[in-house]
Motif scaffolding. Structure first.
Motif, PDB file in Angstrom:
ATOM      1  N   ALA A 164       0.823  -1.212   0.000  1.00 50.74           N
ATOM      2  CA  ALA A 164       0.000   0.000   0.000  1.00 50.74           C
ATOM      3  C   ALA A 164       0.859   1.263   0.000  1.00 50.74           C
ATOM      4  O   ALA A 164       0.602   2.211  -0.753  1.00 50.74           O
ATOM      5  N   ALA A 165       1.900   1.280   0.823  1.00 52.92           N
ATOM      6  CA  ALA A 165       2.764   2.462   0.917  1.00 52.92           C
ATOM      7  C   ALA A 165       3.515   2.705  -0.377  1.00 52.92           C
ATOM      8  O   ALA A 165       3.760   3.854  -0.773  1.00 52.92           O
ATOM      9  N   ALA A 166       3.905   1.621  -1.064  1.00 54.92           N
ATOM     10  CA  ALA A 166       4.624   1.756  -2.338  1.00 54.92           C
ATOM     11  C   ALA A 166       3.780   2.503  -3.358  1.00 54.92           C
ATOM     12  O   ALA A 166       4.300   3.236  -4.205  1.00 54.92           O
ATOM     13  N   ARG A 167       2.475   2.328  -3.278  1.00 52.92           N
ATOM     14  CA  ARG A 167       1.544   2.944  -4.244  1.00 52.92           C
ATOM     15  C   ARG A 167       0.903   4.215  -3.717  1.00 52.92           C
ATOM     16  O   ARG A 167      -0.033   4.754  -4.306  1.00 52.92           O
ATOM     17  N   LEU A 168       1.376   4.680  -2.550  1.00 53.16           N
ATOM     18  CA  LEU A 168       0.884   5.893  -1.902  1.00 53.16           C
ATOM     19  C   LEU A 168      -0.587   5.806  -1.521  1.00 53.16           C
ATOM     20  O   LEU A 168      -1.286   6.820  -1.479  1.00 53.16           O
ATOM     21  N   TRP A 169      -1.070   4.582  -1.250  1.00 54.27           N
ATOM     22  CA  TRP A 169      -2.403   4.443  -0.669  1.00 54.27           C
ATOM     23  C   TRP A 169      -2.365   4.905   0.786  1.00 54.27           C
ATOM     24  O   TRP A 169      -3.390   5.227   1.358  1.00 54.27           O
ATOM     25  N   THR A 170      -1.173   4.883   1.368  1.00 53.60           N
ATOM     26  CA  THR A 170      -0.935   5.488   2.676  1.00 53.60           C
ATOM     27  C   THR A 170       0.282   6.402   2.549  1.00 53.60           C
ATOM     28  O   THR A 170       1.087   6.260   1.623  1.00 53.60           O
ATOM     29  N   ASP A 171       0.420   7.323   3.492  1.00 57.45           N
ATOM     30  CA  ASP A 171       1.552   8.246   3.454  1.00 57.45           C
ATOM     31  C   ASP A 171       2.824   7.634   4.016  1.00 57.45           C
ATOM     32  O   ASP A 171       3.922   8.095   3.701  1.00 57.45           O
ATOM     33  N   ALA A 172       2.671   6.621   4.849  1.00 54.03           N
ATOM     34  CA  ALA A 172       3.865   6.024   5.464  1.00 54.03           C
ATOM     35  C   ALA A 172       3.487   4.758   6.218  1.00 54.03           C
ATOM     36  O   ALA A 172       2.338   4.576   6.628  1.00 54.03           O
ATOM     37  N   VAL A 173       4.478   3.892   6.406  1.00 50.97           N
ATOM     38  CA  VAL A 173       4.400   2.831   7.408  1.00 50.97           C
ATOM     39  C   VAL A 173       5.264   3.329   8.561  1.00 50.97           C
ATOM     40  O   VAL A 173       6.429   3.691   8.354  1.00 50.97           O
ATOM     41  N   ILE A 174       4.694   3.392   9.752  1.00 46.52           N
ATOM     42  CA  ILE A 174       5.415   4.009  10.870  1.00 46.52           C
ATOM     43  C   ILE A 174       5.543   3.051  12.054  1.00 46.52           C
ATOM     44  O   ILE A 174       4.738   2.140  12.226  1.00 46.52           O
TER      45      ILE A 174
END
Length: 542
Positions: free
Chosen positions: A500-510
């Motif tokens: 998801a993060a790779a495709r910018l579905w989220t802003d970050a994995v934190i």
């Protein structure tokens, strides 16, 4: 303390370690050799430029660090999408900085690069915060030009946003610190002010080779579009800098003169740490995404003083709603309860599932937060809405629609943290990416999909085996298991927070322990933009 606390803790801390390893790899950009060649030109790397620009020892958050992860492998990869985007402080003013990473394909624009730049501009527009561009790019990556050039959300949208931000009075400053070619040349010149670094920076619509091919003129790139040309002859740029440090110091000086902003007026008092040990999050969160846990215990380790003023505590128990503070900011929390609970009729309700009463409660609470001008924080661990005849006859679709309506029409800033499951319509009702959260982040434990892996794999197995049987293929139990395992492995990859993060579905994995910082900085950014719309649910079925 639950019986599996230590096992959970070991597992979740290991996941956070894996996240750290992934990020450290991404921070190397195009790799050691590319970095050495870049620095041999007298240039700082994109990350070094941003670090020098930001105030020392101040907080910052990075948007899309994992953008492009495991994508474009046939083209050599694109770490961080070839561009670094961070929110931080310059001369005590919160800004967003966009810096091309010239160690990744000379800073060329892949499709994900364009998407990430647009996300940075979206953040600047929504929050009305200054945006700084540190330009060092060879332009569009030509082998993939058809995926970045002509559409509404492609490369050209960036210049349209430059113009829109200018009309809104949002400060835009550009420093040309390397190549700036073709259509990309418009970005710095559509900014309020443009700097260029002598001898390393250049701006032109067509480089010397193309000029020679097009009109037969012999000219070198420096004479064509270097700092002297644009500061003394064309007037395209406003400042000439002797090196990267000089350019960044000039930006600091310009930002230092920016006046104060009109505030939205979100409530903030002196921050207090949670009284419960924050590190316990790792032990509370179960290893399996199907296991139960009490979301109250997670909330206690995120909010100030571990205090939650819970709304309708005994009603709609599979969603927790309540007022709290995070780093001093007043927030309204909407969180999925992940343990099995009983309703007023002593009926069991599954954790992570949204029932009619939960949706009704959340809708009312969201309306209250809009009325009181309190930012909303959604903590997602949701498998979806309740199914079955009883729920359908009870109007679950209607109640779910009310909640989606409230989330959609909310005018206060929304922030979403995906802690565990984020499945189907539950993702939507709990403010997934499609519902415009100001920031949306995932913990390493997150899973995003239309449904859970087990259910999806079984559905897909039925489809695939039916297709094979039609072709006359006999399916043994062993073959069926092989197909199931293959489907599940593929599906699990696609539900990963990194996918998801790779495709910018989220802003970050934190790291879960950084959640308070992300929400606090997000609300501070949102406080730059006074609310101009009234909250209105429109037509809604009661």
């Amino acid at each position: 303390m639950n019986l599996n606390f230590n096992k959970n803790e070991d597992f979740n801390k290991l996941q956070s370690t894996e996240l750290k390893k992934k990020l450290l790899k991404v921070y190397k950009g195009g790799g050691k050799d590319k970095i050495e060649k870049h620095k041999a030109k007298g240039k700082l790397t994109a990350r070094e430029r941003i670090n020098y620009l930001f105030d020392k020892n101040s907080n910052s958050i990075e948007i899309g660090a994992l953008a492009g992860d495991q994508m474009y492998q046939e083209h050599g990869g694109c770490p961080s999408g070839g561009v670094i985007v961070k929110i931080g402080y310059i001369q005590n003013k919160q800004c967003i900085v966009v810096a091309n990473d010239a160690t990744v394909k000379a800073g060329a624009w892949f499709p994900i690069t364009g998407k990430k730049n647009l996300r940075a501009q979206e953040i600047a527009i929504e929050n009305k915060i200054p945006i700084i561009y540190l330009v060092d790019s060879a332009g569009v990556y030509l082998p993939m030009q058809d995926e970045i050039f002509p559409d509404k959300e492609h490369f050209g949208r960036i210049f349209r946003n430059n113009a829109i931000m200018s009309s809104m009075g949002i400060t835009q400053i550009s420093a040309v610190m390397g190549s700036c070619v073709a259509g990309g040349a418009y970005l710095p010149i559509m900014s309020d002010e443009a700097l260029i670094v002598d001898k390393t920076g250049s701006i032109f619509l067509a480089g010397s080779y193309l000029v020679k091919a097009a009109i037969g003129e012999n000219i070198d790139n420096e004479t064509l579009g270097g700092a002297t040309t644009h500061c003394e002859i064309s007037g395209v740029t406003d400042y000439k800098s002797k090196d990267d440090y000089d350019a960044l110091d000039k930006i600091k000086n310009i930002v230092n003169k920016i006046g104060d902003y009109n505030k939205a007026g979100f409530n903030r008092i002196q921050a207090k740490k949670p009284t419960e040990k924050e590190d316990d999050i790792f032990g509370i969160l179960p290893i399996s995404r199907t296991d139960q846990y009490d979301m109250h215990e997670i909330i206690k380790r995120i909010v100030d003083n571990s205090e939650l003023e819970e709304y309708k505590k005994e009603y709609g128990k599979t969603i927790i709603c309540g007022y709290a503070r995070i780093d001093g900011w007043a927030v309204g929390i909407v969180a999925n309860q992940r343990k099995v609970v009983k309703n007023a009729n002593k009926e069991m309700q599954f954790g992570g599932v949204i029932y009619s009463d939960s949706a009704d409660k959340a809708t009312r609470f969201i309306a209250n937060c809009n009325q009181k001008k309190i930012p909303l924080v959604f903590l997602q661990d949701v498998t979806g809405f309740m199914v079955g005849s009883k729920s359908e006859h009870g109007g679950i679709i209607k109640d779910g629609a009310k909640m989606v309506n409230a989330v959609s029409n909310s005018v206060v800033p929304k922030f979403t943290v995906i802690i565990g499951n984020s499945y189907g319509a539950g993702n939507y009702a709990m403010c997934g990416k499609a519902y415009d959260p100001r920031l949306i982040v995932a913990w390493p434990s997150a899973r995003l999909a239309v449904m859970g892996g087990e259910q999806a794999a079984k559905v897909l197995l039925q489809i695939e085996t039916a297709s094979l049987k039609k072709q006359g293929v006999k399916i043994s139990a062993k073959k069926e298991k092989e197909i199931l395992d293959s489907i599940k492995q593929r599906y699990d990859t696609q539900t990963s927070p990194y996918y998801a993060a790779a495709r910018l579905w989220t802003d970050a994995v934190i790291n879960p322990l950084n959640t308070r910082k992300w929400i606090s900085m997000g609300i501070e950014a949102a406080n730059h933009a006074p609310i101009e719309k009234q909250f209105n649910l429109g037509i809604i079925q009661v």
